[in-house]
Write a protein that holds these residues in place. Structure first.
Motif, short mmCIF file in Angstrom:
data_model
loop_
_atom_site.label_atom_id
_atom_site.label_comp_id
_atom_site.label_asym_id
_atom_site.label_seq_id
_atom_site.Cartn_x
_atom_site.Cartn_y
_atom_site.Cartn_z
N ASP A 123 0.81 -1.22 0.00
CA ASP A 123 0.00 0.00 0.00
C ASP A 123 0.84 1.26 0.00
N PHE A 124 2.06 1.19 0.54
CA PHE A 124 2.89 2.38 0.67
C PHE A 124 4.16 2.30 -0.17
N ALA A 125 4.09 1.45 -1.19
CA ALA A 125 5.23 1.31 -2.11
C ALA A 125 5.22 2.47 -3.12
N PRO A 126 6.39 2.82 -3.67
CA PRO A 126 7.69 2.19 -3.41
C PRO A 126 8.47 2.80 -2.23
N GLU A 127 8.02 3.96 -1.73
CA GLU A 127 8.82 4.65 -0.73
C GLU A 127 9.07 3.80 0.52
N ALA A 128 8.00 3.21 1.09
CA ALA A 128 8.16 2.44 2.32
C ALA A 128 9.09 1.25 2.10
N GLU A 179 17.04 0.52 5.72
CA GLU A 179 17.16 0.16 7.13
C GLU A 179 17.77 -1.23 7.32
N SER A 180 17.48 -2.14 6.40
CA SER A 180 17.97 -3.52 6.53
C SER A 180 19.43 -3.66 6.13
N GLY A 221 4.73 -10.38 2.43
CA GLY A 221 4.62 -9.35 3.46
C GLY A 221 3.20 -8.81 3.56
N HIS A 222 2.92 -8.09 4.63
CA HIS A 222 1.63 -7.43 4.80
C HIS A 222 1.49 -6.29 3.79
N ASN A 224 5.18 -1.05 6.56
CA ASN A 224 5.94 0.19 6.65
C ASN A 224 7.43 -0.17 6.57
N PRO A 225 8.34 0.81 6.62
CA PRO A 225 9.77 0.48 6.50
C PRO A 225 10.27 -0.53 7.52
N GLU A 226 9.79 -0.46 8.76
CA GLU A 226 10.22 -1.41 9.78
C GLU A 226 9.81 -2.83 9.41
N ALA A 227 8.59 -3.00 8.90
CA ALA A 227 8.12 -4.32 8.49
C ALA A 227 8.91 -4.84 7.29
#
Length: 312
Positions: A11-16, A23-24, A279-280, A284-287
């Protein structure tokens, strides 16, 4: 190791997704590379805007996307150049070692079955979910949505798949496998559970502990909880909602905090010939970071090879 990541799904791609990839990065070793699949120009811009080195990643460019509401089988067939389609092609060709996406769940299932295919002798691959335990650690529940209707021999195989996942990814020695039912007695349940119980009791490939009731899901009664995908999906989504309820009520509790999907990142499809992580959609970025690390751990654990050996 090359970890394929669909940056167009969710839902929040591609930024998230790109921010999650950033982050990873710190958790990956020099020989582990993230391959970002999707619009390369947008991805590079997001990376530059966040003052990160865009050369830390590899890119496979495409602008075609399978939408969340599209019919999975038709979309996979009609959109081979989509980010999901290309991801599975790269996985099939061995150019990446795993593939993860927060995009269309059905398309991920169909793509996995059409490309890397089910492991021989696996009747129906399953999606595995994670549930926290009151005394610490976690349990595995499967199936959570891939197979709404199941036959007894399919549930027995879920016991094998879940047990291997518990051993390989969560270091659980001789994981206890339970059959989700409406009572502890072996005679209880619907026709499916009644027929499955003796088959699981006779199987020597996992440590069967009998029927498990819903109230036992967050206890140490079992480590692996087996059920059909209809039941598993209802249970998992109810469990996930506990976290949202605590936030709305202004409650903070360490146990309920562990219901936060961000910590787990996604669910592996167990029973296919390569690591595939779903993935869900609201990731979000953390997920996304957690999904990347789950992909890495799945490859490192050799889970797929262990499953292949178990089903020889």
């Amino acid at each position: 190791m090359k970890i394929g990541l669909d940056i167009m799904g969710g839902d929040f791609a591609p930024e998230a997704v790109v921010l999650g990839a950033i982050e990873s990065y710190q958790f990956l070793s020099p020989d582990q590379k993230l391959v970002l699949i999707g619009n390369q120009e947008i991805a590079r811009k997001i990376i530059r805007d966040n003052h990160f080195d865009e050369n830390c990643f590899e890119y496979v460019h495409t602008t075609e996307v399978i939408g969340m509401a599209e019919h999975p089988t038709k979309a996979i067939a009609q959109k081979p150049s989509s980010s999901i389609g290309i991801g599975f092609q790269l996985l099939k060709e061995g150019k990446i070692d795993s593939f993860a996406s927060a995009g269309n769940t059905g398309a991920m299932l169909v793509g996995a079955m059409f490309s890397v295919k089910a492991i021989p002798s696996v009747i129906r691959p399953a999606i595995a979910g994670i549930v926290p335990k009151l005394k610490g650690g976690c349990g595995i529940i499967l199936d959570v949505g891939a197979n709404a209707d199941c036959k007894p021999d399919v549930l027995v195989q879920f016991g094998i798949l879940g047990s291997l996942m518990a051993e390989s990814l969560y270091d659980i020695d001789q994981p206890k496998v339970g059959l989700i039912n409406i009572g502890e007695e072996k005679e209880k349940g619907n026709l499916l559970c009644q027929a499955t119980f003796p088959l699981m009791a006779e199987n020597k490939q996992f440590n069967f502990v009998g029927n498990i009731e819903g109230r036992d899901l967050f206890t140490d009664q079992a480590d692996v909880f087996v059920c059909d995908g209809f039941t598993g999906n209802v249970v998992l989504k109810l469990a996930e909602n506990f976290y949202d309820i605590t936030l709305k009520k202004g409650m903070r509790d360490e146990f309920f905090d562990r219901f936060n999907y961000e910590q787990y990142g996604g669910s592996p499809i167990l029973g296919v010939n390569a690591p595939v992580i779903i993935g869900h959609g609201i990731s979000n970025p953390e997920a996304i970071k957690s999904m990347v690390l789950l992909s890495k751990n799945t490859v490192e654990s050799g889970l797929i090879e262990k499953i292949k050996k178990a089903f020889l």
